[in-house]
Write a protein that holds these residues in place. Structure first.
Motif, PDB file in Angstrom:
ATOM      1  N   ILE A  40       5.775   9.570  17.892  1.00  0.00           N
ATOM      2  CA  ILE A  40       5.285   8.167  17.953  1.00  0.00           C
ATOM      3  C   ILE A  40       5.890   6.920  17.649  1.00  0.00           C
ATOM      4  CG2 ILE A  40       3.479   7.376  15.677  1.00  0.00           C
ATOM      5  CD1 ILE A  40       3.367   9.699  14.367  1.00  0.00           C
ATOM      6  N   LEU A  41       5.646   6.275  18.450  1.00  0.00           N
ATOM      7  CA  LEU A  41       5.768   4.264  19.150  1.00  0.00           C
ATOM      8  C   LEU A  41       4.809   3.987  18.146  1.00  0.00           C
ATOM      9  CD1 LEU A  41       6.509   5.270  22.689  1.00  0.00           C
ATOM     10  CD2 LEU A  41       7.856   5.493  20.815  1.00  0.00           C
ATOM     11  N   HIS A  42       5.454   3.683  16.873  1.00  0.00           N
ATOM     12  CA  HIS A  42       5.286   2.862  15.798  1.00  0.00           C
ATOM     13  C   HIS A  42       4.393   1.315  15.464  1.00  0.00           C
ATOM     14  CE1 HIS A  42       8.385   3.165  14.342  1.00  0.00           C
ATOM     15  NE2 HIS A  42       8.670   2.490  13.908  1.00  0.00           N
ATOM     16  N   ASN A  68      -8.310  -0.324   9.769  1.00  0.00           N
ATOM     17  CA  ASN A  68      -8.713  -1.754  10.557  1.00  0.00           C
ATOM     18  C   ASN A  68      -7.534  -1.678  11.668  1.00  0.00           C
ATOM     19  OD1 ASN A  68     -10.155  -3.165   8.639  1.00  0.00           O
ATOM     20  ND2 ASN A  68      -8.129  -4.526   7.638  1.00  0.00           N
ATOM     21  N   ASN A  69      -6.708  -2.024  11.633  1.00  0.00           N
ATOM     22  CA  ASN A  69      -5.971  -2.060  12.713  1.00  0.00           C
ATOM     23  C   ASN A  69      -4.297  -1.390  12.885  1.00  0.00           C
ATOM     24  OD1 ASN A  69      -4.839  -4.011  11.816  1.00  0.00           O
ATOM     25  ND2 ASN A  69      -3.591  -5.018  13.217  1.00  0.00           N
ATOM     26  N   ILE A  70      -4.464  -0.228  11.619  1.00  0.00           N
ATOM     27  CA  ILE A  70      -3.413   0.043  11.600  1.00  0.00           C
ATOM     28  C   ILE A  70      -3.439   1.667  10.920  1.00  0.00           C
ATOM     29  CG2 ILE A  70      -1.486   1.125   9.485  1.00  0.00           C
ATOM     30  CD1 ILE A  70      -1.695  -2.281   8.896  1.00  0.00           C
ATOM     31  N   ILE A  71      -3.225   2.895  11.631  1.00  0.00           N
ATOM     32  CA  ILE A  71      -3.127   4.110  11.589  1.00  0.00           C
ATOM     33  C   ILE A  71      -2.002   5.023  10.289  1.00  0.00           C
ATOM     34  CG2 ILE A  71      -3.777   6.034  13.550  1.00  0.00           C
ATOM     35  CD1 ILE A  71      -4.575   5.243  15.240  1.00  0.00           C
ATOM     36  N   ASP A  82       3.400   3.966   9.803  1.00  0.00           N
ATOM     37  CA  ASP A  82       2.462   3.286   9.967  1.00  0.00           C
ATOM     38  C   ASP A  82       2.398   2.871  11.392  1.00  0.00           C
ATOM     39  OD1 ASP A  82       0.512   2.979   7.523  1.00  0.00           O
ATOM     40  OD2 ASP A  82       2.108   1.457   7.131  1.00  0.00           O
ATOM     41  N   ILE A  83       1.198   3.012  12.128  1.00  0.00           N
ATOM     42  CA  ILE A  83       0.657   2.502  13.544  1.00  0.00           C
ATOM     43  C   ILE A  83       0.284   0.932  13.449  1.00  0.00           C
ATOM     44  CG2 ILE A  83       0.158   3.661  15.406  1.00  0.00           C
ATOM     45  CD1 ILE A  83       0.330   5.981  14.960  1.00  0.00           C
ATOM     46  N   THR A  84       0.967  -0.127  14.427  1.00  0.00           N
ATOM     47  CA  THR A  84       0.309  -1.250  14.402  1.00  0.00           C
ATOM     48  C   THR A  84      -0.097  -0.965  15.352  1.00  0.00           C
ATOM     49  OG1 THR A  84       1.965  -1.757  12.836  1.00  0.00           O
ATOM     50  CG2 THR A  84       0.334  -3.158  14.006  1.00  0.00           C
TER      51      THR A  84
END
Length: 109
Positions: A40-42, A68-71, A82-84
């Motif tokens: 995961i390149l978060h 929103n824009n975070i997975i 958290d993936i931004t």
């Protein structure tokens, strides 16, 4: 003093380009399947240098959450990653995460 302003401008521009780059935010680039694990390149920095990414076992993911824009990928041991992303790439990466982690609970906030 002008150097500081120039540095701040270049840093802001570079950050914007990293968040909007179609290659760096490609779902296959952000979530790379490596056998039984997923790299995961978060963060945008991790997408430039994959050694900064985090590996997680596919079977140990308990939940995937999109807000929103975070997975957020929740591990069974209560750790979370958290993936931004930019808003236009969030849905695509969430869909890829759902394919890579089929046993995980899917949550949209």
């Amino acid at each position: 003093m002008e150097f500081l302003y120039l540095f701040a401008l270049l840093t802001t521009l570079a950050t914007y380009l990293m968040f909007s780059s179609p290659h760096l935010n490609n779902p296959e680039h952000v979530l790379q399947e490596v056998g039984d694990e997923v790299l995961i390149l978060h963060t945008p920095l991790a997408r430039l240098w994959p050694s900064q990414g985090k590996r997680i076992n596919k079977q140990k993911v308990a939940c995937i959450q999109k807000a929103n824009n975070i997975i957020t990928v929740f591990h069974q041991s209560s750790n979370a990653i958290d993936i931004t992303l930019s808003k236009k790439h969030t849905v695509q990466v969430f869909n890829r995460a759902c394919l890579l982690f089929p046993n995980a609970e899917k949550v949209t906030v």
